[in-house]
Design a protein around this motif. Sequence first.
Motif, short mmCIF file in Angstrom:
data_model
loop_
_atom_site.label_atom_id
_atom_site.label_comp_id
_atom_site.label_asym_id
_atom_site.label_seq_id
_atom_site.Cartn_x
_atom_site.Cartn_y
_atom_site.Cartn_z
N PRO A 1 -3.27 -31.17 -9.86
CA PRO A 1 -4.18 -30.78 -10.95
C PRO A 1 -3.47 -30.04 -12.09
CG PRO A 1 -5.16 -30.27 -8.82
CD PRO A 1 -3.74 -30.66 -8.56
N ASN A 2 -3.94 -30.31 -13.31
CA ASN A 2 -3.46 -29.64 -14.53
C ASN A 2 -1.95 -29.75 -14.73
OD1 ASN A 2 -6.12 -28.71 -15.17
ND2 ASN A 2 -5.85 -27.12 -13.62
N ALA A 3 -1.37 -30.86 -14.33
CA ALA A 3 0.07 -31.08 -14.48
C ALA A 3 0.30 -32.48 -15.05
CB ALA A 3 0.77 -30.94 -13.13
N PRO A 4 1.45 -32.70 -15.70
CA PRO A 4 1.74 -34.04 -16.20
C PRO A 4 1.75 -35.06 -15.06
CG PRO A 4 3.28 -32.44 -17.12
CD PRO A 4 2.51 -31.74 -16.05
N ALA A 5 1.12 -36.19 -15.30
CA ALA A 5 1.12 -37.28 -14.31
C ALA A 5 2.29 -38.22 -14.63
CB ALA A 5 -0.22 -38.03 -14.35
N LEU A 6 2.13 -39.06 -15.64
CA LEU A 6 3.21 -39.93 -16.10
C LEU A 6 3.34 -39.77 -17.61
CD1 LEU A 6 2.53 -43.18 -14.05
CD2 LEU A 6 4.34 -41.50 -13.67
N LEU A 7 4.54 -39.97 -18.12
CA LEU A 7 4.81 -39.84 -19.54
C LEU A 7 5.02 -41.21 -20.17
CD1 LEU A 7 7.27 -36.81 -19.37
CD2 LEU A 7 4.79 -36.78 -19.68
N ALA A 8 4.84 -41.30 -21.47
CA ALA A 8 5.07 -42.56 -22.18
C ALA A 8 6.46 -43.08 -21.85
CB ALA A 8 4.92 -42.35 -23.69
N GLY A 9 6.53 -44.34 -21.46
CA GLY A 9 7.80 -44.96 -21.09
C GLY A 9 8.00 -45.06 -19.58
N ASP A 10 7.24 -44.26 -18.79
CA ASP A 10 7.35 -44.35 -17.34
C ASP A 10 6.73 -45.66 -16.85
OD1 ASP A 10 8.56 -41.88 -17.13
OD2 ASP A 10 6.73 -40.81 -16.59
N PHE A 11 7.13 -46.08 -15.65
CA PHE A 11 6.65 -47.33 -15.06
C PHE A 11 5.92 -47.05 -13.75
CE2 PHE A 11 9.89 -48.83 -17.89
CZ PHE A 11 9.49 -50.11 -18.24
N LEU A 12 5.10 -48.02 -13.36
CA LEU A 12 4.44 -48.01 -12.06
C LEU A 12 4.21 -49.45 -11.66
CD1 LEU A 12 1.01 -48.65 -12.16
CD2 LEU A 12 1.28 -46.72 -13.70
N SER A 13 4.05 -49.68 -10.38
CA SER A 13 3.64 -51.02 -9.95
C SER A 13 2.42 -50.89 -9.06
CB SER A 13 4.78 -51.78 -9.25
OG SER A 13 5.27 -51.10 -8.13
N LEU A 14 1.62 -51.93 -9.09
CA LEU A 14 0.40 -52.03 -8.30
C LEU A 14 0.52 -53.25 -7.40
CD1 LEU A 14 -2.26 -51.43 -11.08
CD2 LEU A 14 -1.84 -49.94 -9.13
N GLY A 15 -0.07 -53.20 -6.23
CA GLY A 15 -0.08 -54.35 -5.33
C GLY A 15 1.18 -54.45 -4.51
N SER A 16 1.22 -55.46 -3.66
CA SER A 16 2.39 -55.70 -2.82
C SER A 16 2.62 -57.19 -2.67
CB SER A 16 2.20 -55.05 -1.44
OG SER A 16 1.08 -55.60 -0.79
N ASP A 17 3.81 -57.54 -2.24
CA ASP A 17 4.22 -58.94 -2.05
C ASP A 17 3.85 -59.79 -3.27
OD1 ASP A 17 5.51 -58.59 0.39
OD2 ASP A 17 3.65 -58.81 1.51
N SER A 18 3.10 -60.87 -3.09
CA SER A 18 2.82 -61.79 -4.19
C SER A 18 1.83 -61.23 -5.21
CB SER A 18 2.31 -63.13 -3.66
OG SER A 18 1.10 -62.94 -2.97
N ALA A 19 1.25 -60.06 -4.94
CA ALA A 19 0.30 -59.45 -5.89
C ALA A 19 0.93 -58.27 -6.64
CB ALA A 19 -0.94 -58.98 -5.14
N THR A 20 2.26 -58.10 -6.54
CA THR A 20 2.93 -56.98 -7.20
C THR A 20 2.96 -57.19 -8.71
OG1 THR A 20 4.34 -56.67 -5.27
CG2 THR A 20 5.09 -55.68 -7.33
N ARG A 21 2.56 -56.16 -9.46
CA ARG A 21 2.57 -56.20 -10.92
C ARG A 21 3.20 -54.92 -11.46
NH1 ARG A 21 2.19 -60.67 -9.99
NH2 ARG A 21 0.39 -62.01 -10.18
N LEU A 22 4.11 -55.07 -12.42
CA LEU A 22 4.80 -53.95 -13.05
C LEU A 22 4.10 -53.59 -14.36
CD1 LEU A 22 7.37 -52.10 -13.02
CD2 LEU A 22 8.46 -53.86 -14.44
N HIS A 23 3.88 -52.29 -14.57
CA HIS A 23 3.24 -51.80 -15.80
C HIS A 23 4.04 -50.63 -16.36
CE1 HIS A 23 -0.42 -54.13 -15.08
NE2 HIS A 23 -0.27 -53.81 -13.81
N GLN A 24 3.98 -50.47 -17.69
CA GLN A 24 4.62 -49.34 -18.36
C GLN A 24 3.54 -48.50 -19.04
OE1 GLN A 24 7.42 -50.22 -21.55
NE2 GLN A 24 8.61 -48.42 -20.99
N VAL A 25 3.66 -47.19 -18.88
CA VAL A 25 2.71 -46.25 -19.49
C VAL A 25 3.07 -46.09 -20.97
CG1 VAL A 25 1.84 -43.88 -19.40
CG2 VAL A 25 2.36 -45.10 -17.29
N THR A 26 2.06 -46.13 -21.85
CA THR A 26 2.33 -46.08 -23.29
C THR A 26 2.03 -44.73 -23.94
OG1 THR A 26 0.15 -47.02 -23.75
CG2 THR A 26 2.00 -48.57 -23.57
#
Length: 197
Positions: A108-133
Motif C-alpha cells: 500500500p501507498n508505494a510505487p507499483a510499476l513505473l513507465a517503461g517497466d514490463f509484465l507478462s500475463l498468462g502461461s505457456d501458449s497464453a503468455t502475453r508481454l506488456h509494457q507500462v506506459t
Amino acid sequence: MIPELPLTLIASLERRLITATSIAISPFTGSAQLQDWGGEWWEYQIEMAQTRGRDGRRLAAFFAELGGPRGRFLFRDPSIAQSPGAGEPVVDGAGQSGNTLATRGWVPNAPALLAGDFLSLGSDSATRLHQVTTDATADATGRATLALVPKLRASPADAAPLEIAAPAALLRLTAAVATRIGRVESYRFSFTAREAL
C-alpha cells in the motif's frame, strides 16, 4: 509445454511494438487518412553471442526443433532489468479489456510499476508481454491501475498473477534460423521473431 529459449549471451536485440495501421495520402491535397485496425504485437531481432562446441550445437538443435515459423517459444528478454514494486500483484477483476489493467496485491501507498517497466500475463501458449506506459502507485488498499501496451488481447481471469520479475513473450520465428559455424567450432546465430498470436 512451450519450450523456452535457452538464455546464452545475447550480443544485441531490437524490440519493436508494431501497430496495425495504414496511412492513405491524397495525391491532390496531401492530406493523410489514418486507418487504425487495432492490432498490436511485439517483434524482435536478436543477435546471439558467439558460442562454442556443445553449447552451440544445443542452441542449433533448439532452433531446428522449432521448425522455422511452425514452432513457438518463450523468451525472457534479458534487457528488461527493472525494480518492480513489492507485493504479490494479481489481476483485480475479470472482464477487463483495452489499455488498462486493474491490479491488487501491491504494498500500500508505494510505487507499483513505473513507465517503461514490463509484465507478462498468462502461461505457456497464453503468455502475453506488456509494457507500462505511465507510473502507477498503489493506493491504501494495495490496488493500482496500470496503463499498458499492447492492448489486452483477452480478458485475464480475476486473481491471475502478474509476472514482473522475469516477464516472458511468446514468440514465433519469422524464418528458419541459419547456423553459422566458424573456425574452432564457433557458432553464431541471429534471428527475427514476432509475438505468436
